[in-house]
Design a protein around this motif. Structure first.
Motif, PDB file in Angstrom:
ATOM      1  N   PHE A 136       0.761  -1.142  -0.042  1.00  0.00           N
ATOM      2  CA  PHE A 136       0.182  -0.007   0.058  1.00  0.00           C
ATOM      3  C   PHE A 136       0.849   1.446  -0.082  1.00  0.00           C
ATOM      4  CE2 PHE A 136      -2.292   3.330   2.577  1.00  0.00           C
ATOM      5  CZ  PHE A 136      -3.334   3.522   1.482  1.00  0.00           C
ATOM      6  N   LEU A 137       1.770   1.266   0.966  1.00  0.00           N
ATOM      7  CA  LEU A 137       2.938   2.581   0.794  1.00  0.00           C
ATOM      8  C   LEU A 137       3.472   2.609  -0.532  1.00  0.00           C
ATOM      9  CD1 LEU A 137       4.343   1.992   4.281  1.00  0.00           C
ATOM     10  CD2 LEU A 137       2.445   3.455   3.537  1.00  0.00           C
ATOM     11  N   PHE A 138       3.803   1.453  -1.183  1.00  0.00           N
ATOM     12  CA  PHE A 138       4.432   1.560  -2.546  1.00  0.00           C
ATOM     13  C   PHE A 138       3.521   2.127  -3.465  1.00  0.00           C
ATOM     14  CE2 PHE A 138       5.770  -0.222  -6.671  1.00  0.00           C
ATOM     15  CZ  PHE A 138       6.924   0.271  -6.791  1.00  0.00           C
ATOM     16  N   LYS A 139       2.389   1.704  -3.376  1.00  0.00           N
ATOM     17  CA  LYS A 139       1.053   2.141  -4.179  1.00  0.00           C
ATOM     18  C   LYS A 139       0.814   3.719  -3.996  1.00  0.00           C
ATOM     19  CE  LYS A 139      -3.355   1.053  -5.964  1.00  0.00           C
ATOM     20  NZ  LYS A 139      -4.824   0.393  -5.669  1.00  0.00           N
ATOM     21  N   LEU A 140       1.208   4.245  -3.019  1.00  0.00           N
ATOM     22  CA  LEU A 140       1.205   5.654  -2.498  1.00  0.00           C
ATOM     23  C   LEU A 140       2.366   6.524  -3.111  1.00  0.00           C
ATOM     24  CD1 LEU A 140      -0.468   5.664   1.042  1.00  0.00           C
ATOM     25  CD2 LEU A 140      -1.534   6.214  -1.211  1.00  0.00           C
ATOM     26  N   GLY A 141       3.457   5.751  -3.288  1.00  0.00           N
ATOM     27  CA  GLY A 141       4.675   6.371  -3.855  1.00  0.00           C
ATOM     28  C   GLY A 141       5.446   6.844  -2.619  1.00  0.00           C
ATOM     29  N   PHE A 142       5.272   6.247  -1.270  1.00  0.00           N
ATOM     30  CA  PHE A 142       6.358   6.741  -0.525  1.00  0.00           C
ATOM     31  C   PHE A 142       7.540   6.355  -0.628  1.00  0.00           C
ATOM     32  CE2 PHE A 142       2.989   7.337   3.187  1.00  0.00           C
ATOM     33  CZ  PHE A 142       2.328   7.995   2.599  1.00  0.00           C
ATOM     34  N   PHE A 143       7.762   5.307  -1.325  1.00  0.00           N
ATOM     35  CA  PHE A 143       9.447   4.727  -1.510  1.00  0.00           C
ATOM     36  C   PHE A 143      10.230   5.947  -2.150  1.00  0.00           C
ATOM     37  CE2 PHE A 143       7.017   1.158   0.047  1.00  0.00           C
ATOM     38  CZ  PHE A 143       8.102   0.345   0.716  1.00  0.00           C
ATOM     39  N   LEU A 144       9.540   6.507  -2.987  1.00  0.00           N
ATOM     40  CA  LEU A 144      10.165   7.725  -3.813  1.00  0.00           C
ATOM     41  C   LEU A 144      10.725   9.015  -2.928  1.00  0.00           C
ATOM     42  CD1 LEU A 144       7.890   7.865  -7.104  1.00  0.00           C
ATOM     43  CD2 LEU A 144      10.147   6.679  -6.731  1.00  0.00           C
ATOM     44  N   TYR A 145      10.131   9.069  -1.606  1.00  0.00           N
ATOM     45  CA  TYR A 145      10.129  10.220  -1.036  1.00  0.00           C
ATOM     46  C   TYR A 145      10.830  10.074   0.516  1.00  0.00           C
ATOM     47  CZ  TYR A 145       7.921  12.536  -4.846  1.00  0.00           C
ATOM     48  OH  TYR A 145       7.281  13.115  -6.072  1.00  0.00           O
ATOM     49  N   LYS A 176      14.213   4.278   4.292  1.00  0.00           N
ATOM     50  CA  LYS A 176      13.715   3.040   4.773  1.00  0.00           C
ATOM     51  C   LYS A 176      13.529   3.149   6.456  1.00  0.00           C
ATOM     52  CE  LYS A 176      16.036   0.222   1.433  1.00  0.00           C
ATOM     53  NZ  LYS A 176      17.054  -0.674   1.109  1.00  0.00           N
ATOM     54  N   PRO A 177      14.225   3.892   7.080  1.00  0.00           N
ATOM     55  CA  PRO A 177      13.709   3.972   8.566  1.00  0.00           C
ATOM     56  C   PRO A 177      12.444   4.843   8.717  1.00  0.00           C
ATOM     57  CG  PRO A 177      16.272   4.722   8.236  1.00  0.00           C
ATOM     58  CD  PRO A 177      15.557   4.547   6.787  1.00  0.00           C
ATOM     59  N   VAL A 178      12.196   5.832   8.004  1.00  0.00           N
ATOM     60  CA  VAL A 178      10.914   6.578   8.006  1.00  0.00           C
ATOM     61  C   VAL A 178       9.855   5.480   7.693  1.00  0.00           C
ATOM     62  CG1 VAL A 178       9.617   7.934   7.265  1.00  0.00           C
ATOM     63  CG2 VAL A 178      11.723   8.955   7.746  1.00  0.00           C
ATOM     64  N   LEU A 179      10.045   4.636   6.528  1.00  0.00           N
ATOM     65  CA  LEU A 179       8.894   3.700   6.015  1.00  0.00           C
ATOM     66  C   LEU A 179       8.802   2.622   7.186  1.00  0.00           C
ATOM     67  CD1 LEU A 179       9.872   3.535   2.395  1.00  0.00           C
ATOM     68  CD2 LEU A 179       7.836   4.358   3.326  1.00  0.00           C
ATOM     69  N   LYS A 180       9.751   2.093   7.775  1.00  0.00           N
ATOM     70  CA  LYS A 180       9.546   1.078   8.912  1.00  0.00           C
ATOM     71  C   LYS A 180       8.758   1.631  10.040  1.00  0.00           C
ATOM     72  CE  LYS A 180      12.418  -1.594  12.086  1.00  0.00           C
ATOM     73  NZ  LYS A 180      13.886  -2.000  12.508  1.00  0.00           N
ATOM     74  N   HIS A 181       9.001   2.927  10.603  1.00  0.00           N
ATOM     75  CA  HIS A 181       8.273   3.427  11.538  1.00  0.00           C
ATOM     76  C   HIS A 181       6.865   3.542  11.116  1.00  0.00           C
ATOM     77  CE1 HIS A 181      11.487   3.840  14.325  1.00  0.00           C
ATOM     78  NE2 HIS A 181      12.246   4.797  13.523  1.00  0.00           N
ATOM     79  N   ILE A 182       6.457   4.192   9.946  1.00  0.00           N
ATOM     80  CA  ILE A 182       5.350   4.292   9.600  1.00  0.00           C
ATOM     81  C   ILE A 182       4.504   2.917   9.372  1.00  0.00           C
ATOM     82  CG2 ILE A 182       3.595   4.914   7.293  1.00  0.00           C
ATOM     83  CD1 ILE A 182       5.777   7.031   6.692  1.00  0.00           C
ATOM     84  N   GLU A 183       5.164   1.893   8.976  1.00  0.00           N
ATOM     85  CA  GLU A 183       4.631   0.487   8.919  1.00  0.00           C
ATOM     86  C   GLU A 183       4.564   0.084  10.240  1.00  0.00           C
ATOM     87  OE1 GLU A 183       6.605  -1.648   4.936  1.00  0.00           O
ATOM     88  OE2 GLU A 183       7.723  -1.584   6.906  1.00  0.00           O
TER      89      GLU A 183
END
Length: 246
Positions: free
Chosen positions: A16-25, A28-35
């Motif tokens: 879902f985060l990939f679909k939102l495009g979060f991985f572009l901005y 990885k540490p931020v994405l881990k915390h969001i997850e």
């Protein structure tokens, strides 16, 4: 499977985060915390506290790690909301097009009450203050939030959640700003709110975007039918007598 299991790249949250495009901005540490926060908030027993994420064995990170991330982490929340709004609009548009049902923008505010005032708290919460609670009929201490949802049929999705800060933008202005970002409807569309938000500025802000506003009105509000000022309670009481005038 253990709650401490690592979130894989194929996990629904990750996709879902990939679909939102979060991985572009986001890093990885931020994405881990969001997850971790998303996973934690969906678990039984979660009460909205950072300590719950640790106590529920959802992560091996210490509580202070999440606290530091929230207070000092560098990540663009405006982009996160921009991406989420785009996702929500696409879903609501598709639902309205298929079902031919109207779109609703729904507004409400709430208070995240804190149990102890800042002077008594061991660890004071930043920017918390006293706000009037309509539910309790008194001032309570905490953060006040203004939320906007987009709805069509049985779908109700978050469009905006913003904290009200005393001395800055009023809640009226906050709703007007949200209304300016609403998607242009291709059919019937309405704003829904309670009596606190029903006023000329908000009505006009929605009208400019193609939305009619449906909101409660207190009986002491003054209306101007045909240019004559009169309280609503008087207008309804004497509507028969005023019929020839209005």
């Amino acid at each position: 499977m253990s709650h401490r299991s690592i979130l894989t790249e194929k996990s629904p949250i990750n996709q879902f985060l990939f679909k939102l495009g979060f991985f572009l901005y986001f890093s990885k540490p931020v994405l881990k915390h969001i997850e971790e926060f998303i996973k934690g908030s969906t678990q039984k027993g979660y009460r909205g506290k950072i300590t719950d994420i640790v106590l529920l064995n959802l992560t091996s990170c210490h509580r202070t790690t999440f606290g530091k991330f929230l207070s000092e982490g560098v990540w663009n929340t405006n982009y996160a909301w921009k991406a989420l709004r785009k996702f929500v609009i696409n879903i609501i548009y598709r639902c309205s097009r298929i079902s031919n049902l109207p779109i609703f923008a729904i507004y409400d505010d709430t208070i995240s009450e804190k149990t102890k005032p800042q002077l008594k708290a061991r660890n004071p919460i930043q920017e918390a203050s006293f706000h009037y609670s309509h539910l309790k009929g008194k001032q309570v201490y905490g953060h006040q939030l203004l939320a906007a949802m987009l709805s069509c049929g049985k779908k109700v999705l978050p469009y905006s959640i913003e904290r009200y800060k005393k001395g800055k933008k009023s809640k009226i202005q906050m709703v007007c700003n949200i209304a300016e970002t609403l998607p242009t409807p291709k059919g019937a569309a309405y704003g829904l709110c309670d009596s606190w938000f029903t006023n000329e500025k908000i009505i006009n802000a929605h009208f400019k975007r193609g939305y009619h506003l449906i909101g409660a009105l207190k009986t002491n509000r003054i209306i101007y039918p045909k240019g004559y000022g009169i309280q609503i309670k008087q207008f309804t009481q004497y509507k028969v007598a005023y019929r020839n005038i209005f």
